[in-house]
Structures are given as C-alpha cells and as structure tokens.
Design a protein around this motif. Sequence first.
Motif, PDB file in Angstrom:
ATOM      1  N   ARG A 333      47.399  27.576  44.497  1.00 14.33           N
ATOM      2  CA  ARG A 333      46.430  26.539  44.113  1.00 14.33           C
ATOM      3  C   ARG A 333      45.140  27.166  43.578  1.00 14.33           C
ATOM      4  O   ARG A 333      44.543  26.661  42.628  1.00 14.33           O
ATOM      5  CB  ARG A 333      46.107  25.653  45.322  1.00 14.33           C
ATOM      6  CG  ARG A 333      47.244  24.738  45.768  1.00 14.33           C
ATOM      7  CD  ARG A 333      46.714  23.660  46.702  1.00 14.33           C
ATOM      8  NE  ARG A 333      47.783  22.876  47.296  1.00 14.33           N
ATOM      9  CZ  ARG A 333      48.167  22.970  48.559  1.00 14.33           C
ATOM     10  NH1 ARG A 333      47.561  23.824  49.368  1.00 14.33           N
ATOM     11  NH2 ARG A 333      49.138  22.220  49.033  1.00 14.33           N
ATOM     12  N   MET A 334      44.691  28.248  44.235  1.00 18.14           N
ATOM     13  CA  MET A 334      43.466  28.915  43.796  1.00 18.14           C
ATOM     14  C   MET A 334      43.588  29.370  42.344  1.00 18.14           C
ATOM     15  O   MET A 334      42.676  29.173  41.534  1.00 18.14           O
ATOM     16  CB  MET A 334      43.177  30.117  44.694  1.00 18.14           C
ATOM     17  CG  MET A 334      41.891  30.867  44.342  1.00 18.14           C
ATOM     18  SD  MET A 334      41.604  32.317  45.400  1.00 18.14           S
ATOM     19  CE  MET A 334      42.666  33.527  44.569  1.00 18.14           C
ATOM     20  N   LYS A 335      44.734  29.950  42.014  1.00 18.68           N
ATOM     21  CA  LYS A 335      44.945  30.433  40.656  1.00 18.68           C
ATOM     22  C   LYS A 335      44.980  29.280  39.650  1.00 18.68           C
ATOM     23  O   LYS A 335      44.480  29.377  38.529  1.00 18.68           O
ATOM     24  CB  LYS A 335      46.250  31.229  40.596  1.00 18.68           C
ATOM     25  CG  LYS A 335      46.662  31.666  39.194  1.00 18.68           C
ATOM     26  CD  LYS A 335      47.959  30.996  38.819  1.00 18.68           C
ATOM     27  CE  LYS A 335      48.403  31.444  37.435  1.00 18.68           C
ATOM     28  NZ  LYS A 335      49.706  30.869  37.063  1.00 18.68           N
ATOM     29  N   ASN A 339      38.395  29.147  39.162  1.00 25.42           N
ATOM     30  CA  ASN A 339      38.037  30.083  38.093  1.00 25.42           C
ATOM     31  C   ASN A 339      38.612  31.479  38.309  1.00 25.42           C
ATOM     32  O   ASN A 339      38.282  32.405  37.575  1.00 25.42           O
ATOM     33  CB  ASN A 339      36.518  30.162  37.956  1.00 25.42           C
ATOM     34  CG  ASN A 339      35.935  28.859  37.429  1.00 25.42           C
ATOM     35  OD1 ASN A 339      36.464  28.285  36.479  1.00 25.42           O
ATOM     36  ND2 ASN A 339      34.868  28.373  38.050  1.00 25.42           N
ATOM     37  N   TRP A 340      39.439  31.665  39.340  1.00 23.77           N
ATOM     38  CA  TRP A 340      40.154  32.931  39.502  1.00 23.77           C
ATOM     39  C   TRP A 340      41.225  33.034  38.411  1.00 23.77           C
ATOM     40  O   TRP A 340      41.859  32.048  38.062  1.00 23.77           O
ATOM     41  CB  TRP A 340      40.834  32.987  40.864  1.00 23.77           C
ATOM     42  CG  TRP A 340      39.911  33.306  42.007  1.00 23.77           C
ATOM     43  CD1 TRP A 340      39.069  32.447  42.638  1.00 23.77           C
ATOM     44  CD2 TRP A 340      39.760  34.571  42.652  1.00 23.77           C
ATOM     45  NE1 TRP A 340      38.401  33.090  43.632  1.00 23.77           N
ATOM     46  CE2 TRP A 340      38.798  34.403  43.673  1.00 23.77           C
ATOM     47  CE3 TRP A 340      40.349  35.829  42.468  1.00 23.77           C
ATOM     48  CZ2 TRP A 340      38.406  35.449  44.508  1.00 23.77           C
ATOM     49  CZ3 TRP A 340      39.959  36.869  43.306  1.00 23.77           C
ATOM     50  CH2 TRP A 340      38.999  36.676  44.298  1.00 23.77           C
ATOM     51  N   LYS A 341      41.417  34.250  37.885  1.00 22.66           N
ATOM     52  CA  LYS A 341      42.441  34.500  36.874  1.00 22.66           C
ATOM     53  C   LYS A 341      43.323  35.662  37.326  1.00 22.66           C
ATOM     54  O   LYS A 341      42.887  36.541  38.072  1.00 22.66           O
ATOM     55  CB  LYS A 341      41.803  34.859  35.521  1.00 22.66           C
ATOM     56  CG  LYS A 341      40.783  33.852  35.012  1.00 22.66           C
ATOM     57  CD  LYS A 341      41.411  32.502  34.736  1.00 22.66           C
ATOM     58  CE  LYS A 341      40.365  31.507  34.231  1.00 22.66           C
ATOM     59  NZ  LYS A 341      40.924  30.138  34.128  1.00 22.66           N
ATOM     60  N   CYS A 342      44.566  35.673  36.873  1.00 20.75           N
ATOM     61  CA  CYS A 342      45.439  36.805  37.185  1.00 20.75           C
ATOM     62  C   CYS A 342      46.298  37.141  35.980  1.00 20.75           C
ATOM     63  O   CYS A 342      46.503  36.311  35.090  1.00 20.75           O
ATOM     64  CB  CYS A 342      46.318  36.517  38.400  1.00 20.75           C
ATOM     65  SG  CYS A 342      47.552  35.228  38.128  1.00 20.75           S
ATOM     66  N   THR A 353      41.047  38.587  38.655  1.00 19.16           N
ATOM     67  CA  THR A 353      39.650  38.594  38.241  1.00 19.16           C
ATOM     68  C   THR A 353      38.930  37.472  38.977  1.00 19.16           C
ATOM     69  O   THR A 353      39.349  36.313  38.933  1.00 19.16           O
ATOM     70  CB  THR A 353      39.510  38.393  36.721  1.00 19.16           C
ATOM     71  OG1 THR A 353      40.247  39.419  36.037  1.00 19.16           O
ATOM     72  CG2 THR A 353      38.049  38.452  36.301  1.00 19.16           C
ATOM     73  N   THR A 354      37.850  37.825  39.670  1.00 18.14           N
ATOM     74  CA  THR A 354      37.119  36.843  40.469  1.00 18.14           C
ATOM     75  C   THR A 354      36.262  35.961  39.561  1.00 18.14           C
ATOM     76  O   THR A 354      36.037  36.286  38.384  1.00 18.14           O
ATOM     77  CB  THR A 354      36.190  37.535  41.479  1.00 18.14           C
ATOM     78  OG1 THR A 354      35.059  38.084  40.785  1.00 18.14           O
ATOM     79  CG2 THR A 354      36.908  38.647  42.231  1.00 18.14           C
ATOM     80  N   ARG A 356      33.228  35.833  39.488  1.00 20.81           N
ATOM     81  CA  ARG A 356      32.068  36.623  39.050  1.00 20.81           C
ATOM     82  C   ARG A 356      32.446  37.749  38.094  1.00 20.81           C
ATOM     83  O   ARG A 356      31.598  38.544  37.700  1.00 20.81           O
ATOM     84  CB  ARG A 356      31.341  37.213  40.259  1.00 20.81           C
ATOM     85  CG  ARG A 356      30.663  36.178  41.145  1.00 20.81           C
ATOM     86  CD  ARG A 356      29.848  36.868  42.239  1.00 20.81           C
ATOM     87  NE  ARG A 356      29.251  35.904  43.153  1.00 20.81           N
ATOM     88  CZ  ARG A 356      28.112  35.286  42.954  1.00 20.81           C
ATOM     89  NH1 ARG A 356      27.425  35.515  41.846  1.00 20.81           N
ATOM     90  NH2 ARG A 356      27.639  34.427  43.838  1.00 20.81           N
ATOM     91  N   GLY A 357      33.728  37.853  37.739  1.00 16.73           N
ATOM     92  CA  GLY A 357      34.138  38.824  36.731  1.00 16.73           C
ATOM     93  C   GLY A 357      34.612  40.161  37.262  1.00 16.73           C
ATOM     94  O   GLY A 357      34.950  41.046  36.473  1.00 16.73           O
ATOM     95  N   LYS A 358      34.666  40.353  38.583  1.00 19.80           N
ATOM     96  CA  LYS A 358      35.178  41.607  39.124  1.00 19.80           C
ATOM     97  C   LYS A 358      36.702  41.580  39.134  1.00 19.80           C
ATOM     98  O   LYS A 358      37.316  40.525  39.325  1.00 19.80           O
ATOM     99  CB  LYS A 358      34.655  41.838  40.546  1.00 19.80           C
ATOM    100  CG  LYS A 358      33.187  42.221  40.609  1.00 19.80           C
ATOM    101  CD  LYS A 358      32.784  42.574  42.034  1.00 19.80           C
ATOM    102  CE  LYS A 358      31.326  43.001  42.087  1.00 19.80           C
ATOM    103  NZ  LYS A 358      31.121  44.369  41.688  1.00 19.80           N
ATOM    104  N   THR A 359      37.315  42.735  38.921  1.00 20.32           N
ATOM    105  CA  THR A 359      38.776  42.810  38.899  1.00 20.32           C
ATOM    106  C   THR A 359      39.296  43.634  40.067  1.00 20.32           C
ATOM    107  O   THR A 359      38.696  44.640  40.446  1.00 20.32           O
ATOM    108  CB  THR A 359      39.289  43.420  37.582  1.00 20.32           C
ATOM    109  OG1 THR A 359      38.740  44.733  37.422  1.00 20.32           O
ATOM    110  CG2 THR A 359      38.900  42.553  36.400  1.00 20.32           C
ATOM    111  N   TYR A 360      40.416  43.170  40.627  1.00 23.23           N
ATOM    112  CA  TYR A 360      41.096  43.876  41.704  1.00 23.23           C
ATOM    113  C   TYR A 360      42.588  43.828  41.406  1.00 23.23           C
ATOM    114  O   TYR A 360      43.061  42.940  40.696  1.00 23.23           O
ATOM    115  CB  TYR A 360      40.836  43.212  43.057  1.00 23.23           C
ATOM    116  CG  TYR A 360      39.376  43.153  43.441  1.00 23.23           C
ATOM    117  CD1 TYR A 360      38.771  44.223  44.101  1.00 23.23           C
ATOM    118  CD2 TYR A 360      38.606  42.027  43.138  1.00 23.23           C
ATOM    119  CE1 TYR A 360      37.430  44.168  44.461  1.00 23.23           C
ATOM    120  CE2 TYR A 360      37.266  41.964  43.502  1.00 23.23           C
ATOM    121  CZ  TYR A 360      36.683  43.035  44.163  1.00 23.23           C
ATOM    122  OH  TYR A 360      35.358  42.986  44.514  1.00 23.23           O
ATOM    123  N   ALA A 361      43.323  44.770  41.957  1.00 19.29           N
ATOM    124  CA  ALA A 361      44.745  44.836  41.648  1.00 19.29           C
ATOM    125  C   ALA A 361      45.577  44.957  42.912  1.00 19.29           C
ATOM    126  O   ALA A 361      45.170  45.576  43.896  1.00 19.29           O
ATOM    127  CB  ALA A 361      45.035  46.013  40.727  1.00 19.29           C
TER     128      ALA A 361
END
Length: 373
Positions: A333-335, A339-342, A353-354, A356-361
């Motif tokens: 649901r979050m995705k 505004n979260w992207k994957c 991508t959060t 706020r624009g930070k990326t995590y993997a």
Amino acid sequence: MPPDDPDELLHAAYTAIGKAVADFSTVLVGYVSDLDACDREYAENMLMPLLRVTRAKANRLLDRASDLSARPLVLKALVEGRVDEGKALMILDLLRNLTLVHAAIAEEALLAHASVNNYTATRRYAIRYIHRLDPTAADRRHEEKRKARLVEKVPLEDGMALLRLLMTAHDAALAFDHVDRIARSLPKDDRTLDQKRSDVAKDLLLGRDTPTPAGRTTVYLTMPITAALGLTNDPGMLGGYGPLPPRIAREIAADGVWKRILTDPVTGMAEEISDVYRPSAKQRELINARYPTCTAIGCNQPAQRCDLDHCRPFDGTNTTIKNLRPKCRHHHRMKTHSNWKCRNLSDGTHEWTTPRGKTYATEPVPIAEPAPF
C-alpha cells in the motif's frame, strides 16, 4: 548537507543514544573497579538507591557495562555511532561461545556489516558467518538455548497478559503456521487476523474444539545439497527466521519434501526451481527463495505471507521474475498510495526512494555459498 537537514538531525540524535550508553558503561566499570574486592559482589545494592532502579535493572546495567568493556572494538563502534545498543549487545552475545581467535575475527566482520545494515539483517549475516567460522559453536549455542525453553505469563495493564512460549525456531514456525491457517479459514467477521490468531491459539491451549486447517503444516527450509548430505557445514535457512545449525537443518530436512533449486555458482542466488507446479506457483517459489522476506527496507515479513507486487505497473506482459517482488500488504500500500518509489536494478537489487529523495536498497539473499573459483 545543510546543518538543519531533518534526516541528519534525526540520525545524530539517535546515534547520541548509543554514545550515552557507552559513556555510562565506561563510568560504571570505573565506579565498580574502585570498590574493595569484597564490595564488588554487592555493587547492585549501591546502584539501586543511587539510580532508583530495581535489583534486576541494576544487574542488567552491570552486565552490559562489563560485556562492553571486554570488547573495546564494539564499545568504540557504539561511541562513534556505527552501531546502536541493540546491535552491539547482539554481537556481544553471539561472540560468547567462540574461541578467542574466532571471536576476534568475527568481531570485526560483524561490526562492518552492522554499520550499514539493520538489526535483523546483521543477526542473520552474523549467524551464517559464525556457522561457517565454527560450526560446533552454533550447535553449542542451540543446545544451550534449547534447554531454556519455557512458558511465561507476563502481566500487562488493563486486564491483559502476554503468554510467551520459548521453543525451537522450527517448532515455533510449525505452531504459527498451524494457528495461522486455522485463523485464515474462519468466516469473515469483525475480528482482525491477529485477533483471530489469538483466539485460535487460546482455544488450542485450552483444549477447545477448533476447525481442522486445510493442507499440511508447512515451513520452508533451504540448504545446499552438500550440507544436507553432511559433506559441508553450511547452515540451513528457515523461512521467516534465518540460519539454523547444520545438524538441526539436516534433521528437519530428513522428514521434508525436497525440491531442487539451481543457484548461480558466482553469486549463490536462486536461478531455477524444479518444475513441480504450474508456472505462476513456480515463479512465486523462486521469488520467495531469492527474497525470503518483504523487500521493503527493514521489513521481515516472510515472503510466503506477502503479495507479489509488480514493481513496474502491470502491462499484460511483465508478470516476470525480474518485475515481481514480495511486499507485505502494508508496504504494498505504501508503494501504491504514497510518495515512496521503488525500482528493480539489473543485479536483482530492489531500490527504494523515500519522499525526501534518499535511496536505499535491499538485495536478494544467496541460498548457497558462491563457488570458490
């Protein structure tokens, strides 16, 4: 990075907690070491009125301070904010049954991993690392912990209580699956799934009649064939839990239904699974082998209880291994609705991508050790 960046401020405040724990532990060790030898045995009685804590709390503080002071590298990592208190104490606990030489080797490796991963990922990595380093230590730890199994009632507020069962991971997985399947088979009503599970478990423990769940109780265990045959000491990976000692994994596998999974010899990643079910089921099994948990950052919901999400929106042709990833319902649901992207990268990594624009993997999990060549 601007000094008022909210992410940096939050991170700095969090790492300050670990530094405070390390500083307190250092002061406490000094405080106790200044006592006469005959008084150190009763140090908790000095802390109780001074800090206004219970005897149990005082002893926990003393034990933590002693353990941290015995591992300067862990203490230093805590001071510098590279690990938090939870990861520091977990590493200390896992090092206990190792020889001095093995503990020194493992300490550096585990701290390096912990500095860039969360608690659960670090623990999973740490157990696999220690299994390879000293397989007998894993057995010793398991037997030590198995002897501590118990049932415990913890009183809570508002007329509630928590009933805790400490048992082996395999037994817990079987018990949970049994309760879960009964709960999911119940007619729809105003209860949540968690409430239904609680009611089912209560009925089972009290000897009341419950519906018979469809199918067999199932857990997923992955291990190299060489380990299953006793030729190597690679740990087995229990779905939704993590590594198990090789001996325990072999005992479980002996009574199970086996399926062949081919892995990439370079990466150890799952590449193909034996043709047992129709393609859609086969796809799910392979994806679950590669990604044993939800692929959201830090989520450990087992893949078999997740949705298979199309990372790129479904277009009629992209229901493929490369485009599908397990996501629990919350992160699905979050995705979809935030505004979260994957996106999926070519190496199998799932990048988030959060807002706020930070990326995590999150990366696929090897189920076998890469070939040594």
